[in-house]
Scaffold this motif. Structure first.
Motif, PDB file in Angstrom:
ATOM      1  N   TYR A 152       0.817  -1.227  -0.079  1.00 24.85           N
ATOM      2  CA  TYR A 152       0.092   0.100  -0.152  1.00 24.85           C
ATOM      3  C   TYR A 152       0.698   1.270  -0.166  1.00 24.85           C
ATOM      4  O   TYR A 152       0.745   2.337  -0.864  1.00 24.85           O
ATOM      5  CB  TYR A 152      -0.929   0.038   1.283  1.00 24.85           C
ATOM      6  N   PHE A 153       1.903   1.442   1.073  1.00 27.53           N
ATOM      7  CA  PHE A 153       2.974   2.448   0.919  1.00 27.53           C
ATOM      8  C   PHE A 153       3.396   2.761  -0.159  1.00 27.53           C
ATOM      9  O   PHE A 153       3.763   3.690  -0.907  1.00 27.53           O
ATOM     10  CB  PHE A 153       3.609   2.406   2.137  1.00 27.53           C
ATOM     11  N   ASP A 154       4.183   1.634  -0.952  1.00 25.91           N
ATOM     12  CA  ASP A 154       4.528   1.583  -2.137  1.00 25.91           C
ATOM     13  C   ASP A 154       3.804   2.330  -3.312  1.00 25.91           C
ATOM     14  O   ASP A 154       4.172   3.168  -3.900  1.00 25.91           O
ATOM     15  CB  ASP A 154       5.107   0.135  -2.655  1.00 25.91           C
ATOM     16  N   TYR A 155       2.639   1.916  -3.289  1.00 24.93           N
ATOM     17  CA  TYR A 155       1.553   2.437  -4.288  1.00 24.93           C
ATOM     18  C   TYR A 155       1.100   3.893  -4.107  1.00 24.93           C
ATOM     19  O   TYR A 155       1.099   4.738  -4.901  1.00 24.93           O
ATOM     20  CB  TYR A 155       0.326   1.679  -4.165  1.00 24.93           C
ATOM     21  N   MET A 156       1.098   4.050  -2.944  1.00 20.24           N
ATOM     22  CA  MET A 156       0.990   5.880  -2.417  1.00 20.24           C
ATOM     23  C   MET A 156       1.948   6.256  -2.645  1.00 20.24           C
ATOM     24  O   MET A 156       2.111   7.506  -3.351  1.00 20.24           O
ATOM     25  CB  MET A 156       0.915   5.895  -0.795  1.00 20.24           C
ATOM     26  N   ASP A 157       3.362   6.107  -2.615  1.00 23.92           N
ATOM     27  CA  ASP A 157       4.744   6.707  -3.102  1.00 23.92           C
ATOM     28  C   ASP A 157       4.579   6.731  -4.512  1.00 23.92           C
ATOM     29  O   ASP A 157       4.904   7.988  -5.073  1.00 23.92           O
ATOM     30  CB  ASP A 157       6.069   6.049  -2.447  1.00 23.92           C
ATOM     31  N   GLU A 158       4.342   5.848  -5.277  1.00 27.23           N
ATOM     32  CA  GLU A 158       3.956   5.707  -6.671  1.00 27.23           C
ATOM     33  C   GLU A 158       3.209   6.875  -7.239  1.00 27.23           C
ATOM     34  O   GLU A 158       3.267   7.374  -8.413  1.00 27.23           O
ATOM     35  CB  GLU A 158       3.675   4.344  -7.516  1.00 27.23           C
ATOM     36  N   GLN A 159       1.945   6.860  -6.696  1.00 23.17           N
ATOM     37  CA  GLN A 159       0.982   7.739  -6.969  1.00 23.17           C
ATOM     38  C   GLN A 159       1.038   9.342  -6.177  1.00 23.17           C
ATOM     39  O   GLN A 159       0.034   9.986  -6.477  1.00 23.17           O
ATOM     40  CB  GLN A 159      -0.313   7.277  -6.657  1.00 23.17           C
ATOM     41  N   ASN A 160       2.291   9.622  -5.617  1.00 29.55           N
ATOM     42  CA  ASN A 160       2.346  10.633  -5.017  1.00 29.55           C
ATOM     43  C   ASN A 160       1.284  11.153  -3.927  1.00 29.55           C
ATOM     44  O   ASN A 160       0.646  12.298  -3.937  1.00 29.55           O
ATOM     45  CB  ASN A 160       2.490  11.836  -5.890  1.00 29.55           C
ATOM     46  N   CYS A 161       0.869  10.174  -3.155  1.00 28.22           N
ATOM     47  CA  CYS A 161       0.177  10.396  -1.844  1.00 28.22           C
ATOM     48  C   CYS A 161       0.876  10.375  -0.842  1.00 28.22           C
ATOM     49  O   CYS A 161       1.222   9.374  -0.438  1.00 28.22           O
ATOM     50  CB  CYS A 161      -0.891   9.245  -2.104  1.00 28.22           C
TER      51      CYS A 161
END
Length: 175
Positions: A152-161
């Motif tokens: 989840y955190f990796d995805y947030m990082d990728e999406q600039n969240c």
């Protein structure tokens, strides 16, 4: 007889536990502690200069959007009520802050990846007044600071969240 708080969440106590976490992470309290002034419940001042608005829940629509002549129903099929929002007038950005509290397994896991859709909905609302949007998560570290959330955190990082644990640095709001 005093009531014992539900430390595990879920069921009828989910909102009560989440509300407690939300109350202990108040944006207004953090702003005041940092030396800003809150006037008229929502207006944020640095010395005597209005720099933004701190609005939460329904006040985002009933105060901020209404003051800008925006009827949410003209842009979205439902009203979105952020846990907290900071409207930074200096950089024309609205920071939507979603707080997640959890102490046992539950449905919050599925909700973590929905931020791109929610951000899109807020962008629709703000198009007429030309404000940018930053969607931020604030997590309780007791539950979320855990390797099982790495994807989840990796995805947030990728999406600039941006996401934070327990405390939201005011720099994240452009302050």
């Amino acid at each position: 007889m005093p009531r014992n708080p539900n430390k595990f969440g879920g069921g009828a106590q989910t909102n009560r536990n989440g509300l407690h976490f939300e109350q202990t992470t108040s944006l207004n309290d953090a702003l005041i502690y940092a030396g800003f002034q809150i006037r008229n419940q929502y207006d944020v001042y640095d010395n005597d200069k209005l720099i933004g608005y701190s609005v939460n829940k329904s006040k985002f629509s009933t105060v901020f959007l209404k003051n800008h002549n925006i009827d949410y129903s003209q842009y979205n099929s439902k009203r979105w009520d952020p846990d907290e929002a900071f409207v930074n007038l200096e950089n024309r950005t609205v920071y939507i802050i979603e707080k997640k509290f959890q102490q046992c397994s539950g449905s919050v896991d599925e909700k973590l990846s929905t931020f791109p859709f929610k951000k899109r909905e807020y962008e629709h609302l703000l198009t007429p007044i030309n404000f940018d949007i930053v969607y931020i998560y604030l997590f309780s570290s007791d539950w979320f600071d855990n390797a099982k959330y790495k994807d989840y955190f990796d995805y947030m990082d990728e999406q600039n969240c941006p996401y934070f644990f327990d405390t939201l640095p005011l720099e994240a709001l452009g302050l």
